[in-house]
Design an enzyme around this catalytic site. Structure first.
Site, PDB file in Angstrom:
ATOM      1  N   HIS A 234      23.983  -8.397  64.675  1.00  0.00           N
ATOM      2  CA  HIS A 234      25.181  -9.018  65.247  1.00  0.00           C
ATOM      3  C   HIS A 234      26.299  -8.033  65.596  1.00  0.00           C
ATOM      4  O   HIS A 234      27.187  -8.384  66.367  1.00  0.00           O
ATOM      5  CB  HIS A 234      25.747 -10.065  64.279  1.00  0.00           C
ATOM      6  CG  HIS A 234      24.913 -11.308  64.194  1.00  0.00           C
ATOM      7  ND1 HIS A 234      24.742 -12.169  65.251  1.00  0.00           N
ATOM      8  CD2 HIS A 234      24.189 -11.834  63.182  1.00  0.00           C
ATOM      9  CE1 HIS A 234      23.962 -13.179  64.888  1.00  0.00           C
ATOM     10  NE2 HIS A 234      23.604 -12.998  63.634  1.00  0.00           N
TER      11      HIS A 234
ATOM     12  N   ARG B  84      19.920  -3.553  59.244  1.00  0.00           N
ATOM     13  CA  ARG B  84      19.323  -4.802  59.719  1.00  0.00           C
ATOM     14  C   ARG B  84      18.940  -4.629  61.179  1.00  0.00           C
ATOM     15  O   ARG B  84      19.788  -4.322  62.023  1.00  0.00           O
ATOM     16  CB  ARG B  84      20.293  -5.975  59.555  1.00  0.00           C
ATOM     17  CG  ARG B  84      19.662  -7.276  60.065  1.00  0.00           C
ATOM     18  CD  ARG B  84      20.339  -8.515  59.533  1.00  0.00           C
ATOM     19  NE  ARG B  84      21.636  -8.767  60.115  1.00  0.00           N
ATOM     20  CZ  ARG B  84      22.323  -9.894  59.925  1.00  0.00           C
ATOM     21  NH1 ARG B  84      21.824 -10.853  59.152  1.00  0.00           N
ATOM     22  NH2 ARG B  84      23.512 -10.058  60.468  1.00  0.00           N
TER      23      ARG B  84
ATOM     24  N   ASP C 170      12.628   5.900  62.697  1.00  0.00           N
ATOM     25  CA  ASP C 170      12.622   7.287  63.189  1.00  0.00           C
ATOM     26  C   ASP C 170      13.973   7.977  62.959  1.00  0.00           C
ATOM     27  O   ASP C 170      14.008   9.174  62.654  1.00  0.00           O
ATOM     28  CB  ASP C 170      12.284   7.328  64.689  1.00  0.00           C
ATOM     29  CG  ASP C 170      10.797   7.114  64.964  1.00  0.00           C
ATOM     30  OD1 ASP C 170       9.993   7.170  64.010  1.00  0.00           O
ATOM     31  OD2 ASP C 170      10.442   6.881  66.135  1.00  0.00           O
TER      32      ASP C 170
ATOM     33  N   GLU D 223      16.105 -17.729  56.124  1.00  0.00           N
ATOM     34  CA  GLU D 223      17.358 -18.363  56.559  1.00  0.00           C
ATOM     35  C   GLU D 223      17.098 -19.519  57.516  1.00  0.00           C
ATOM     36  O   GLU D 223      17.879 -19.740  58.440  1.00  0.00           O
ATOM     37  CB  GLU D 223      18.298 -17.315  57.167  1.00  0.00           C
ATOM     38  CG  GLU D 223      17.662 -16.339  58.143  1.00  0.00           C
ATOM     39  CD  GLU D 223      18.638 -15.263  58.641  1.00  0.00           C
ATOM     40  OE1 GLU D 223      19.833 -15.327  58.351  1.00  0.00           O
ATOM     41  OE2 GLU D 223      18.170 -14.365  59.367  1.00  0.00           O
TER      42      GLU D 223
ATOM     43  N   ASP E  61      22.858 -18.867  58.568  1.00  0.00           N
ATOM     44  CA  ASP E  61      21.781 -19.406  59.402  1.00  0.00           C
ATOM     45  C   ASP E  61      21.031 -20.533  58.704  1.00  0.00           C
ATOM     46  O   ASP E  61      20.584 -21.481  59.357  1.00  0.00           O
ATOM     47  CB  ASP E  61      20.819 -18.283  59.814  1.00  0.00           C
ATOM     48  CG  ASP E  61      21.365 -17.513  61.002  1.00  0.00           C
ATOM     49  OD1 ASP E  61      21.620 -18.129  62.047  1.00  0.00           O
ATOM     50  OD2 ASP E  61      21.578 -16.294  60.877  1.00  0.00           O
TER      51      ASP E  61
HETATM   52  C1  3PY Z   1      23.327 -15.348  57.315  1.00  0.00           C
HETATM   53  O1  3PY Z   1      24.074 -15.781  56.422  1.00  0.00           O
HETATM   54  O2  3PY Z   1      22.730 -16.041  58.132  1.00  0.00           O
HETATM   55  C2  3PY Z   1      23.118 -13.905  57.436  1.00  0.00           C
HETATM   56  O3  3PY Z   1      22.290 -13.474  58.178  1.00  0.00           O
HETATM   57  C3  3PY Z   1      23.947 -12.978  56.620  1.00  0.00           C
HETATM   58  O4  3PY Z   1      23.795 -13.183  55.363  1.00  0.00           O
HETATM   59 MG    MG Z   2      21.568 -14.816  59.500  1.00  0.00          MG
END
Ligand code: 3PY
Ligand code: MG
Length: 251
Positions: free
Chosen positions: A44, A69, A83, A148, A174
């Site tokens: 993000h 991430r 890499d 998530e 999410d």
């Molecule tokens: C979320 O809460 O969806 C995330 O990806 C971060 O924790």
């Molecule tokens: Mg998330």
């Protein structure tokens, strides 16, 4: 620099800070503060391989674990992140065991997987100076799957059982959205889902992590036995600190 998995072996909850400013200067400040781990967000935050590399270099002198991430669990960004020298990856939106297995494969050179080969040109290999790099690179990689979604909850036992998935991390934002509670991760249904996910991760014998929503939430998650948690964001600290200062002076 240490790895998050190694740090978790101490048994102490590992406190992390989300890096969303995409900036090496602020990353260095946060590393100096003494957090156990920092999360560099390629999903993000406005990051490129170059900005991620600069942040990794900025924190490498500190005893902090760097976790990146990836934007999504596909082989191209995974190989680039590896890499440039990240060895612990957090992969968002893992919904089933097949996806988890594909991500593991993307982290391993043939014949173990499908990772594209760069050796002398990659920072991960010490620019060709690490003996046996190609044969042993997978031993240094740790993978954390983000659970998530409703689908991930149903498949959590299978995801957690995948060899090469070292830990699982719950994303409350999410998860809330997927359960029909967009913007409300404190909803009881989301909280129940988190408890269920945590118990299944425990049953698999793997470390569970979570993004804490506040200091109080972080305390509660530590008491529940989460092995690693994100306790805030660089943006949140700057936002709160700057508006609090101004409000104090104007009041
Ligand atoms: C979320 O809460 O969806 C995330 O990806 C971060 O924790
Ligand atoms: Mg998330």
């Amino acid at each position: 620099m240490t790895s998050l998995l190694t740090r978790m072996a101490s048994g102490k909850p590992q406190l992390g800070l989300w890096q969303a400013l995409a900036n090496p200067y602020t990353a260095e400040i946060c590393a100096r503060a003494g957090f156990d781990w920092l999360l560099f967000d390629g999903e993000h935050a406005p990051n490129t391989a170059q900005t991620l590399l600069a942040q990794l270099q900025a924190v490498s002198a500190f005893p902090v674990a760097a976790v990146a991430r990836v934007p999504q669990g596909e082989p191209v960004s995974i190989k680039q992140y590896l890499d440039i020298g990240f060895s612990t990856l957090l992969v968002p939106m893992i919904d089933n065991a097949d996806h988890a297995r594909a991500v593991v494969s993307a982290c391993r050179f043939p014949p173990l997987g499908i990772r594209g080969v760069a050796s002398a040109t990659s920072r991960a290999s010490g620019f060709g100076s690490i003996p046996d790099y190609l044969a042993r690179a997978h031993e240094r990689v740790s993978l954390i799957a983000q659970v998530e979604s409703r689908a991930a909850l149903s498949a959590i036992d299978d995801i957690a059982a995948v060899d090469g998935i070292d830990a699982l991390f719950i994303g409350p934002a999410d998860l809330a959205a997927s359960l029909g509670h967009l913007g409300n991760p404190r909803h009881p249904e989301v909280q129940d889902a988190i408890s269920h996910a945590k118990s299944r991760i425990d049953a698999a014998g793997k470390p569970a992590g979570i993004f804490a929503l506040s200091v109080e939430d972080a305390d509660a998650r530590m008491a529940q036995g989460f092995a690693f948690l994100s306790v805030g964001t660089d943006i949140g600290l700057l936002t709160r600190g700057s508006s609090d200062l101004l409000a104090t002076l104007r009041s």
